[in-house]
Scaffold this active site. Sequence first.
Site, PDB file in Angstrom:
ATOM      1  CG  ASP A 178      41.065  27.236  42.008  1.00 40.78           C
ATOM      2  OD1 ASP A 178      41.635  27.469  42.872  1.00 40.78           O
ATOM      3  OD2 ASP A 178      41.507  26.565  41.159  1.00 40.78           O
ATOM      4  CG  MET A 179      36.093  29.742  38.918  1.00 40.73           C
ATOM      5  SD  MET A 179      34.886  29.222  37.759  1.00 40.73           S
ATOM      6  CE  MET A 179      34.527  30.665  37.300  1.00 40.73           C
TER       7      MET A 179
END
Length: 375
Positions: free
Chosen positions: A174-175
């Site tokens: 996600d990051m």
Amino acid sequence: MAATLPNAGALAGCKVIDLSRVLGGPYCTQILADHGADVLKIEPPGGDETRGWGPPFLGDTASYFIGVNRNKDGMTLDLSQPAGQELLRHLLADADVLVENFKPGTLEKWGLGYDTLSRDFPALIHCRVSGFGSDGPLGGLPGYDACAQAMCGLMSVNGEADGEATRVGLPVVDMVTGLNAAVAILLALNERVRSGLGQFLDITLYDCALSLLHPHAPNYFYSGKVPGRSGNAHPNIAPYETLPTANGPIFLAVGNNRQFTLLAQVLDTPGLAEDARYATNADRLRNRQALRDDLSALLAGHDAAVLADHLLRCGVPAAAVQTVDQALAHPHTRHRGMVLEQGDYRGVGSPIKLSRTPATLRKLPPALRPTGTAE
């Protein structure tokens, strides 16, 4: 983009409409907001679901939401209704960037897809963060960080050699997707200076997870061998792993022969670097277990933090394994401005340091507002 005041942030004057929720999109827009962009976070009437992903909570808002939504204004809209769609169009009229992570096809169903918006707002940069994109064998399916880690090989190389495949202990996919989305937006803003046109940015968890497979993908491409788990040990370098000391593990990241010689000198065992088994990195890899045994014996009487500091100052990459609280309290963390504090708010600072236009904390994460009202 509007005219800006000096020192207002590198992206001051850039207007961003943020329809994204959870992590990848909000992480992206917080990067932009930290550097001066005017970000309006638009949530569904019930709010971003991460507002409830606690404990812990600050008031009635979970720490998870607080961690990636600073420097944004807030509003709620029901985009499934004509009134919400009309207000969004009004907001997009002078916006530079739209960031969203709806399941592909959702905005299109509401008449807000890229084909429509690009016709009405030709300079708009439309960034979509999704699991797999809109087409292909998995096109349109929902995506999640842990599933991407499993599907794209990250779990298969993470964990002990004799243990199970293990999720990386933070939402790395996600990051990094958020980071890639921010990079894509900056690229598109730069290109728009020449063309005057926006474009569609297609950023997926699937692609970003695959992009993290270094050095495992090139190792596979050029050896034909399927990479496996090796615990904390590096598949290409030795010694590059955690080793025990008198009071806890130390990570040694010895990347070349000079560093290995320095390590041997600091450990007062120069003969270690002269041992034919350890003469080169290839030799050390072939004799990894013997090297580990020798180093473990030499490290047994040392304090991990003291030795790591000494090694680092001598030019040998090394670190004691710290807990989250220790890392956040480290004097260098404070020196680098990596902990932000304002009233009850505490957050991790921006790692992107610009000399003239630094990131700033201007606004705390927005409260959840009634539909159609903004903070």
